[in-house]
Design an enzyme around this catalytic site. Sequence first.
Site, mmCIF file in Angstrom:
data_model
loop_
_atom_site.group_PDB
_atom_site.id
_atom_site.type_symbol
_atom_site.label_atom_id
_atom_site.label_comp_id
_atom_site.label_asym_id
_atom_site.label_seq_id
_atom_site.Cartn_x
_atom_site.Cartn_y
_atom_site.Cartn_z
ATOM 1 N N ASP A 1 0.824 -1.203 0.000
ATOM 2 C CA ASP A 1 0.000 0.000 0.000
ATOM 3 C C ASP A 1 0.867 1.266 0.000
ATOM 4 O O ASP A 1 1.992 1.259 0.506
ATOM 5 C CB ASP A 1 -0.920 -0.021 1.234
ATOM 6 N N ASN B 1 1.269 3.496 -2.906
ATOM 7 C CA ASN B 1 1.806 3.956 -4.201
ATOM 8 C C ASN B 1 1.335 5.370 -4.543
ATOM 9 O O ASN B 1 2.110 6.197 -5.035
ATOM 10 C CB ASN B 1 1.347 3.030 -5.341
ATOM 11 N N TRP C 1 3.010 8.002 -2.411
ATOM 12 C CA TRP C 1 4.422 8.107 -2.808
ATOM 13 C C TRP C 1 4.538 9.034 -4.016
ATOM 14 O O TRP C 1 5.403 9.907 -4.063
ATOM 15 C CB TRP C 1 4.951 6.706 -3.128
ATOM 16 N N HIS D 1 2.394 3.526 -8.975
ATOM 17 C CA HIS D 1 2.185 2.106 -9.307
ATOM 18 C C HIS D 1 3.354 1.581 -10.140
ATOM 19 O O HIS D 1 3.848 0.478 -9.911
ATOM 20 C CB HIS D 1 0.868 1.923 -10.071
ATOM 21 N N ARG E 1 -12.174 2.635 -7.993
ATOM 22 C CA ARG E 1 -11.292 3.771 -8.319
ATOM 23 C C ARG E 1 -11.648 4.328 -9.709
ATOM 24 O O ARG E 1 -12.315 3.653 -10.491
ATOM 25 C CB ARG E 1 -9.840 3.298 -8.287
ATOM 26 N N LEU F 1 10.186 -21.018 -4.590
ATOM 27 C CA LEU F 1 9.187 -20.127 -3.981
ATOM 28 C C LEU F 1 7.830 -20.227 -4.690
ATOM 29 O O LEU F 1 7.768 -20.235 -5.924
ATOM 30 C CB LEU F 1 9.696 -18.676 -4.079
#
Length: 237
Positions: free
Chosen positions: A17, A19, A22, A34, A68, A128
């Site tokens: 969370d 982006n 920022w 993003h 959004r 992974l």
Amino acid sequence: MDYNTQKMPKHVAIIMDGNGRWAKEKGKLRVFGHQNGVKAVRNAVNFAARNEIKVLTLYAFSSENWSRPESEVSALMTLFMKALTSEVKKLHSNNIKLNIIGDKSAFTEDLQKRIIESEILTAKNTGLILNIAANYGGYWDIVNATKSLAEKVKAGELEPQEITAELFQSSLATKEQPPVDLLIRTSGEQRISNFLLWQIAYAELFFTSVLWPDFDENVFSEAISVYQQRERRFGSC
Ligand code: IPE
Ligand code: IPE
Ligand code: MG
């Protein structure tokens, strides 16, 4: 920060969370945040793979994020498509198994196709497990698991009394994967925002004010170190 490589969490989940904030701090549009978040994803995946974390689950797009503005949603979809295309070969060569978890039926056909190709390419990898939660919601996951069990009961393949917590868990999008040991959320918000619900029942929670594009190995190491200092009790004393 120092951490013990012998006591790594098996499953780490991250709510990526911050982006938008920022980008705003830099006087840029949200989409710039993003775009810069992709580098932080790469760092987190490399850290997890190198440290032999078994499962990393990243929250990329929630079932509520459709609310959004259309321009932001479509920028996020384009970025997702681009990142899948450019990163999947590298994931494969690093023996990483990619799963996209969430309601994929809402995506364009092109994106759904790319998702399936990426999952098939990496399906047999043994390193992974990387779950990308896209159009994911904890409510959706639980409802979806309930539907699949109900279908089995209806078909006569399952008795209601055979439904146990274990069976329910294995019907969730995370299937046979271990439950979350450590949940990290960046950006200073301290909430779950409909991410994994069932799977975090006994997770340790780590909140940091760092915004997602600035998330790096130092922050990840700090989260692991804090996790290793916690006393996990699971209800015992
Ligand atoms: C997280 O950053 C990315 C997504 C939810 C897709 P945000 O876009 O929520 O950024 P903030 O929280 O508005 O700063
Ligand atoms: C959660 O972040 C979803 C993702 C990180 C993908 P949001 O920014 O959507 O959550 P809220 O709205 O602050 O709860
Ligand atoms: Mg946010």
